[in-house]
Structures are given as structure tokens and as C-alpha cells.
Design an enzyme around this catalytic site. Structure first.
Site, PDB file in Angstrom:
ATOM      1  N   SER A 111       0.837  -1.206   0.000  1.00 34.55           N
ATOM      2  CA  SER A 111       0.000   0.000   0.000  1.00 34.55           C
ATOM      3  C   SER A 111       0.865   1.246   0.000  1.00 34.55           C
ATOM      4  O   SER A 111       1.963   1.248   0.572  1.00 34.55           O
ATOM      5  CB  SER A 111      -0.874  -0.013   1.265  1.00 34.55           C
ATOM      6  OG  SER A 111      -1.505   1.228   1.439  1.00 34.55           O
ATOM      7  N   TYR A 119      -1.592  -0.969  10.866  1.00 33.38           N
ATOM      8  CA  TYR A 119      -1.887  -1.563   9.559  1.00 33.38           C
ATOM      9  C   TYR A 119      -0.733  -1.315   8.588  1.00 33.38           C
ATOM     10  O   TYR A 119      -0.214  -2.239   7.947  1.00 33.38           O
ATOM     11  CB  TYR A 119      -3.194  -0.985   8.991  1.00 33.38           C
ATOM     12  CG  TYR A 119      -3.367  -1.235   7.514  1.00 33.38           C
ATOM     13  CD1 TYR A 119      -3.629  -2.505   7.025  1.00 33.38           C
ATOM     14  CD2 TYR A 119      -3.238  -0.192   6.586  1.00 33.38           C
ATOM     15  CE1 TYR A 119      -3.766  -2.740   5.670  1.00 33.38           C
ATOM     16  CE2 TYR A 119      -3.367  -0.408   5.228  1.00 33.38           C
ATOM     17  CZ  TYR A 119      -3.625  -1.680   4.765  1.00 33.38           C
ATOM     18  OH  TYR A 119      -3.747  -1.911   3.421  1.00 33.38           O
ATOM     19  N   LYS A 155       2.322  -3.837   6.620  1.00 30.34           N
ATOM     20  CA  LYS A 155       2.717  -3.864   5.203  1.00 30.34           C
ATOM     21  C   LYS A 155       4.238  -3.686   5.080  1.00 30.34           C
ATOM     22  O   LYS A 155       4.883  -4.356   4.266  1.00 30.34           O
ATOM     23  CB  LYS A 155       1.987  -2.765   4.420  1.00 30.34           C
ATOM     24  CG  LYS A 155       0.477  -2.967   4.341  1.00 30.34           C
ATOM     25  CD  LYS A 155       0.104  -4.188   3.528  1.00 30.34           C
ATOM     26  CE  LYS A 155      -1.391  -4.353   3.382  1.00 30.34           C
ATOM     27  NZ  LYS A 155      -1.762  -5.665   2.809  1.00 30.34           N
TER      28      LYS A 155
HETATM   29  P1  NAD Z   1     -10.912  -7.172   1.301  1.00 29.60           P
HETATM   30  O1  NAD Z   1     -11.101  -7.169   2.779  1.00 29.60           O
HETATM   31  O2  NAD Z   1     -12.083  -6.961   0.439  1.00 29.60           O
HETATM   32  O3  NAD Z   1     -10.185  -8.532   0.862  1.00 29.60           O
HETATM   33  C1  NAD Z   1      -9.346  -9.255   1.736  1.00 29.60           C
HETATM   34  C2  NAD Z   1      -9.852 -10.695   1.755  1.00 29.60           C
HETATM   35  O4  NAD Z   1      -9.024 -11.483   2.609  1.00 29.60           O
HETATM   36  C3  NAD Z   1     -11.286 -10.821   2.281  1.00 29.60           C
HETATM   37  O5  NAD Z   1     -12.056 -11.515   1.321  1.00 29.60           O
HETATM   38  C4  NAD Z   1     -11.143 -11.627   3.567  1.00 29.60           C
HETATM   39  O6  NAD Z   1     -12.259 -12.457   3.798  1.00 29.60           O
HETATM   40  C5  NAD Z   1      -9.869 -12.397   3.298  1.00 29.60           C
HETATM   41  N1  NAD Z   1      -9.123 -12.814   4.501  1.00 29.60           N
HETATM   42  C6  NAD Z   1      -8.815 -12.077   5.598  1.00 29.60           C
HETATM   43  N2  NAD Z   1      -8.107 -12.806   6.467  1.00 29.60           N
HETATM   44  C7  NAD Z   1      -7.948 -14.031   5.909  1.00 29.60           C
HETATM   45  C8  NAD Z   1      -7.295 -15.229   6.323  1.00 29.60           C
HETATM   46  N3  NAD Z   1      -6.670 -15.309   7.524  1.00 29.60           N
HETATM   47  N4  NAD Z   1      -7.322 -16.304   5.508  1.00 29.60           N
HETATM   48  C9  NAD Z   1      -7.959 -16.247   4.307  1.00 29.60           C
HETATM   49  N5  NAD Z   1      -8.597 -15.137   3.871  1.00 29.60           N
HETATM   50  C10 NAD Z   1      -8.580 -14.043   4.647  1.00 29.60           C
HETATM   51  O7  NAD Z   1      -9.770  -6.097   0.971  1.00 29.60           O
HETATM   52  P2  NAD Z   1      -9.306  -5.502  -0.425  1.00 29.60           P
HETATM   53  O8  NAD Z   1      -9.708  -4.083  -0.462  1.00 29.60           O
HETATM   54  O9  NAD Z   1      -9.682  -6.408  -1.511  1.00 29.60           O
HETATM   55  O10 NAD Z   1      -7.746  -5.524  -0.206  1.00 29.60           O
HETATM   56  C11 NAD Z   1      -6.938  -6.615  -0.610  1.00 29.60           C
HETATM   57  C12 NAD Z   1      -5.515  -6.374  -0.148  1.00 29.60           C
HETATM   58  O11 NAD Z   1      -5.062  -5.135  -0.681  1.00 29.60           O
HETATM   59  C13 NAD Z   1      -5.345  -6.275   1.364  1.00 29.60           C
HETATM   60  O12 NAD Z   1      -4.136  -6.902   1.726  1.00 29.60           O
HETATM   61  C14 NAD Z   1      -5.261  -4.788   1.609  1.00 29.60           C
HETATM   62  O13 NAD Z   1      -4.511  -4.485   2.771  1.00 29.60           O
HETATM   63  C15 NAD Z   1      -4.546  -4.324   0.361  1.00 29.60           C
HETATM   64  N6  NAD Z   1      -4.800  -2.918   0.031  1.00 29.60           N
HETATM   65  C16 NAD Z   1      -6.090  -2.492  -0.121  1.00 29.60           C
HETATM   66  C17 NAD Z   1      -6.344  -1.165  -0.408  1.00 29.60           C
HETATM   67  C18 NAD Z   1      -7.760  -0.662  -0.562  1.00 29.60           C
HETATM   68  O14 NAD Z   1      -7.974   0.538  -0.541  1.00 29.60           O
HETATM   69  N7  NAD Z   1      -8.762  -1.513  -0.729  1.00 29.60           N
HETATM   70  C19 NAD Z   1      -5.276  -0.257  -0.546  1.00 29.60           C
HETATM   71  C20 NAD Z   1      -3.982  -0.733  -0.404  1.00 29.60           C
HETATM   72  C21 NAD Z   1      -3.749  -2.065  -0.118  1.00 29.60           C
HETATM   73  C1  UD1 Z   2      -6.840   5.268   3.834  1.00 27.97           C
HETATM   74  C2  UD1 Z   2      -5.882   4.676   4.835  1.00 27.97           C
HETATM   75  C3  UD1 Z   2      -4.703   4.079   4.110  1.00 27.97           C
HETATM   76  C4  UD1 Z   2      -5.154   3.110   3.024  1.00 27.97           C
HETATM   77  C5  UD1 Z   2      -6.097   3.847   2.075  1.00 27.97           C
HETATM   78  C6  UD1 Z   2      -6.617   2.999   0.952  1.00 27.97           C
HETATM   79  C7  UD1 Z   2      -6.170   6.141   6.810  1.00 27.97           C
HETATM   80  C8  UD1 Z   2      -5.536   7.162   7.683  1.00 27.97           C
HETATM   81  N1  UD1 Z   2      -5.434   5.722   5.760  1.00 27.97           N
HETATM   82  O1  UD1 Z   2      -6.171   6.310   3.215  1.00 27.97           O
HETATM   83  O2  UD1 Z   2      -3.862   3.402   5.024  1.00 27.97           O
HETATM   84  O3  UD1 Z   2      -4.036   2.606   2.319  1.00 27.97           O
HETATM   85  O4  UD1 Z   2      -7.201   4.325   2.841  1.00 27.97           O
HETATM   86  O5  UD1 Z   2      -7.506   2.047   1.439  1.00 27.97           O
HETATM   87  O6  UD1 Z   2      -7.268   5.668   7.054  1.00 27.97           O
HETATM   88  N2  UD1 Z   2     -12.574  11.386   3.777  1.00 27.97           N
HETATM   89  C9  UD1 Z   2     -13.583  12.247   4.137  1.00 27.97           C
HETATM   90  N3  UD1 Z   2     -14.726  11.731   4.669  1.00 27.97           N
HETATM   91  C10 UD1 Z   2     -14.908  10.388   4.845  1.00 27.97           C
HETATM   92  C11 UD1 Z   2     -13.875   9.514   4.461  1.00 27.97           C
HETATM   93  C12 UD1 Z   2     -12.714  10.045   3.936  1.00 27.97           C
HETATM   94  O7  UD1 Z   2     -13.461  13.461   3.992  1.00 27.97           O
HETATM   95  O8  UD1 Z   2     -15.964   9.987   5.359  1.00 27.97           O
HETATM   96  C13 UD1 Z   2     -11.352  11.951   3.190  1.00 27.97           C
HETATM   97  C14 UD1 Z   2     -10.110  11.607   3.978  1.00 27.97           C
HETATM   98  O9  UD1 Z   2      -9.847  12.573   4.955  1.00 27.97           O
HETATM   99  C15 UD1 Z   2      -9.042  11.584   2.884  1.00 27.97           C
HETATM  100  C16 UD1 Z   2      -9.807  11.170   1.626  1.00 27.97           C
HETATM  101  O10 UD1 Z   2     -11.180  11.367   1.923  1.00 27.97           O
HETATM  102  O11 UD1 Z   2      -8.563  12.872   2.704  1.00 27.97           O
HETATM  103  C17 UD1 Z   2      -9.584   9.723   1.260  1.00 27.97           C
HETATM  104  O12 UD1 Z   2      -9.819   8.928   2.411  1.00 27.97           O
HETATM  105  P1  UD1 Z   2      -9.726   7.360   2.390  1.00 27.97           P
HETATM  106  O13 UD1 Z   2     -10.604   6.814   1.335  1.00 27.97           O
HETATM  107  O14 UD1 Z   2      -9.944   6.869   3.789  1.00 27.97           O
HETATM  108  O15 UD1 Z   2      -8.228   7.062   1.909  1.00 27.97           O
HETATM  109  P2  UD1 Z   2      -6.819   7.538   2.539  1.00 27.97           P
HETATM  110  O16 UD1 Z   2      -6.989   8.560   3.572  1.00 27.97           O
HETATM  111  O17 UD1 Z   2      -5.924   7.864   1.415  1.00 27.97           O
END
Ligand code: NAD
Ligand code: UD1
Length: 337
Positions: A124, A148, A152
Site C-alpha cells: 500500500s 496496519y 505492510k
Molecule cells: P478485502 O477485505 O475486500 O479482501 C481481503 C480478503 O481477505 C477478504 O475476502 C477476507 O475475507 C480475506 N481474509 C482475511 N483474512 C484471511 C485469512 N486469515 N485467511 C484467508 N482469507 C482471509 O480487501 P481488499 O480491499 O480487496 O484488499 C486486498 C488487499 O489489498 C489487502 O491486503 C489490503 O490491505 C490491500 N490494500 C487495499 C487497499 C484498498 O484501498 N482496498 C489499498 C492498499 C492495499
Molecule cells: C486510507 C488509509 C490508508 C489506506 C487507504 C486505501 C487512513 C488514515 N489511511 O487512506 O492506510 O491505504 O485508505 O484504502 O485511514 N474522507 C472524508 N470523509 C470520509 C472519508 C474520507 O473526507 O468519510 C477523506 C479523507 O480525509 C481523505 C480522503 O477522503 O482525505 C480519502 O480517504 P480514504 O478513502 O480513507 O483514503 P486515505 O486517507 O488515502
């Protein structure tokens, strides 16, 4: 290739499964369904007209993972499974270290035991923290500032050490910026449990009537309109990046790091206005206090992914919000409906 997706029933995993199946790969999903519904996978099969294998289980169950890797002749693992809520991670850090870090260690042991040494990991942009200056480059220092984000960083370090110790490993660390949007069919998308932490899912739930109004977390930042700026990218572009990274690893050993973002930032108000355009009416909102831990503005320099993978994000903010809205409108209660 035969590809194992840990956490493949989740948001990014299910969209990646679509792209993999459409590219002709065979997909096995291991997911404990702690944050997902199996319905997402049924719809992946519906969208693609292809079937996948689903194994319900915990990645910490090393014997199970070894069995899955062997029985399905897995060539590569895309490792999505983990916990991802920043706020929750500050309250229950042990759960985050156990699932994310210990879960990855267990997965890597299972891979080593079965001679599967190709892994694409979901990292991330949160690993950069405040030391880096936007646009973020892969070589900039990391400084995650919540549990969190630190999981990572730890996992990136573990994978880097594993790759350095044995050159048979092929490892990609993908640093996602802010994934939003949904498959253009509207059949799969992000389905957060409880109150959404992230901006776009929250706006979507306000738009569909599940929440009263968006609170904009601060409008006094040093940015063009005073609200925070982030690099939002379409989840289908992100999914495509995984397939390209996996293909790259087929020809390249070692450890590789790529930012996946569009390379440009949008403010909270820009995202809100784009979503309003998709919905066709104003979305109730008000300005509230800043959210602790937020950085004013960051976005990716994604030129390394272009150079190495030929990857570039293709979809605009309006496409992201339109697709996200289509999914939310057609599935107001997510997969539960
Ligand atoms: P998500 O929660 O939708 O998907 C994660 C999946 O992992 C879920 O389906 C959950 O059931 C499964 N899981 C959790 N623990 C488990 C375990 N012990 N064994 C097997 N399955 C398990 O999340 P996502 O948004 O799809 O994110 C996927 C990955 O990307 C995560 O590692 C997350 O940290 C990373 N990531 C997400 C974002 C974002 O904004 N969505 C941003 C940066 C990184
Ligand atoms: C968050 C996580 C980051 C993660 C990323 C993608 C935090 C501090 N960081 O980042 O670790 O990798 O999501 O999943 O949570 N906002 C509002 N109102 C809301 C929600 C969000 O104004 O109800 C604003 C936030 O202040 C931010 C922007 O929207 O400025 C985006 O927020 P968000 O979607 O949570 O992403 P990140 O802050 O980038």
C-alpha cells in the site's frame, strides 16, 4: 498459469479474478470469508462464463495451504488476504500482526515446502508515510505510522529478505494508491461491512440512502480547495496491474516494487462532485474536523510500472465514480441483498 488468490473473494481479489480468467488462467481462491461473501465469486463466474475453484479456509492453516498448492499445481500466488482497516488496527494491533504478518509467514512456509516461489503481494502507498514527498517514488523512504501500515512494511521486509536469501524466488510488491470503482457490469464491487472508512464507499452509501450525509474531514489543508488530495485509481486498472506483474515474474527473478496509481491527485470535493455527476443530483455533505493521521496530499509516480510492465491506469475519475455508483445502485445492500 494456475494461480492461487489468497483473499480472492474480497474487493480487489474478485476483480483480479475476472481479469485472470479472461486472460485464460486457472484460478483457485482461498478465503476465510471474514470480510467477503462467496456470492462475489459466483458473480465472477457469471461475468466471465468460466469457473474457478473456491476453498474456504484460513491462510494461517499451513497444512491446508500446502494441500491447495500441491493439489492444484499452483504456479503463482497473488496474496490479497489480510485485514485493512487503519482505525481498527490501532485498537487491536495484535490481530493485525497475527493475520497480516504471521499469515504471510505461514503462506511463505507453505510455498517453500511445495516449491512455489512466485508471489505478488498487495502492499500500500500507506508505507510511505510523511517522509516521502509527492509524487511518491518506489525508492523513497518508508515511514508507516499506524499498525496496519507497519504490517505492510514488515511484510515487504520479510519478502525482500526471502528473495535475497534464495534467488529462485520471484516477488512483486505492489503499492496500491486508492482503489475505487467496480466492474463495469455492476455485478461485483466493494462491499464494506459496517460504516465505511474510505471516502468513495461512504459517498456511495449516502447516495443510495443508507447514510445521511458525508462529512468532509477538513477543508483547511494546504491544497487547491483545502481538502485532501489522493491518487484514486480504478479497480479494473489495478486488477490488470496484477496480471502484468505476474507475467513479468515469469521472466524475471528477484524482488520488484511497483507503485500502482494514476500519477495524479483529486481532492475530496472533486471526488464528491464527480460522484454527484454520476448520480445526477447533489449528495448531502458538510465540512467537519480533520481526521487524525491524514496527510494533506499524495499521489504516485507510476513510471516504473509503465517502463517494466507497460502498465498505465486508463480510466478517469468520472469512470471510477460512474462504475462505483452502478454497483451501489444495483446492489444497495451489497452482496447481502
Ligand atoms: P478485502 O477485505 O475486500 O479482501 C481481503 C480478503 O481477505 C477478504 O475476502 C477476507 O475475507 C480475506 N481474509 C482475511 N483474512 C484471511 C485469512 N486469515 N485467511 C484467508 N482469507 C482471509 O480487501 P481488499 O480491499 O480487496 O484488499 C486486498 C488487499 O489489498 C489487502 O491486503 C489490503 O490491505 C490491500 N490494500 C487495499 C487497499 C484498498 O484501498 N482496498 C489499498 C492498499 C492495499
Ligand atoms: C486510507 C488509509 C490508508 C489506506 C487507504 C486505501 C487512513 C488514515 N489511511 O487512506 O492506510 O491505504 O485508505 O484504502 O485511514 N474522507 C472524508 N470523509 C470520509 C472519508 C474520507 O473526507 O468519510 C477523506 C479523507 O480525509 C481523505 C480522503 O477522503 O482525505 C480519502 O480517504 P480514504 O478513502 O480513507 O483514503 P486515505 O486517507 O488515502
Amino acid at each position: 498459469m494456475d494461480v492461487l488468490l489468497t483473499g480472492g473473494a474480497g474487493y480487489i481479489g474478485s476483480h483480479t479474478a475476472v481479469v485472470l480468467l479472461e486472460a485464460g488462467h486457472r484460478v483457485v481462491v482461498l478465503d476465510d470469508l471474514s470480510n467477503a461473501s462467496q456470492e462475489s465469486l459466483r458473480r465472477v463466474e457469471e461475468i466471465t462464463g468460466r469457473s474457478l475453484t473456491f476453498v474456504r479456509g484460513d491462510m494461517l492453516d499451513q497444512a491446508l495451504v500446502e494441500r491447495v498448492l500441491r493439489e492444484h499445481g499452483i504456479d503463482a500466488v497473488i496474496h490479497f488476504a489480510g485485514k485493512k482497516a487503519v482505525g481498527e488496527s490501532t485498537r487491536v494491533p495484535l490481530d493485525y500482526y497475527s493475520v497480516n504478518v504471521a499469515g504471510t509467514l505461514s503462506l511463505l512456509r507453505a510455498m517453500q515446502a511445495t516449491d512455489v516461489r512466485t508471489i505478488v503481494f498487495s502492499s500500500s502507498a500507506t508505507v510511505y508515510g510523511e517522509l516521502a514527498v509527492a509524487p511518491y517514488l518506489e525508492k523513497m523512504p518508508r515511514d508507516a505510522f499506524n499498525p496496519y501500515g507497519r504490517t505492510k512494511e514488515h511484510i515487504e521486509d520479510i519478502l525482500t529478505d526471502v528473495g535475497a536469501a534464495d534467488d529462485r524466488w520471484r516477488i512483486a510488491l505492489l503499492r496500491y494508491f486508492n482503489p475505487v470503482g467496480a466492474h463495469p457490469s455492476g455485478r461485483i464491487g466493494e462491499d464494506p461491512q459496517g460504516i465505511p472508512n474510505n471516502l468513495v464507499p461512504f459517498i456511495a452509501q449516502v447516495a443510495v440512502g443508507r447514510r445521511e450525509k458525508l462529512v468532509v474531514f477538513g477543508d483547511d489543508y494546504d491544497t487547491p480547495d483545502g481538502t485532501c488530495v489522493r491518487d484514486y485509481l480504478h479497480v479494473m486498472d489495478l486488477a490488470d496491474g496484477h496480471v502484468r506483474a505476474m507475467d513479468y515474474l515469469a521472466d524475471h527473478g528477484g524482488v520488484h516494487i511497483w507503485n500502482l496509481g494514476t500519477g495524479r491527485g483529486h481532492s475530496v470535493l472533486e471526488v464528491l462532485h464527480s460522484f454527484e455527476k454520476a448520480v445526477g443530483r447533489p449528495i448531502p455533505h458538510e465540512v467537519g474536523p480533520r481526521r487524525p493521521g491524514d496527510i494533506a496530499a499524495f499521489w504516485a509516480d507510476a513510471s516504473q510500472a509503465l517502463t517494466d510492465l507497460g502498465w498505465v491506469a486508463t480510466k478517469s475519475l468520472d469512470e471510477m465514480t460512474a462504475d462505483h455508483w452502478r454497483w451501489q445502485q444495483q446492489n444497495p445492500d451489497g452482496f447481502a441483498a
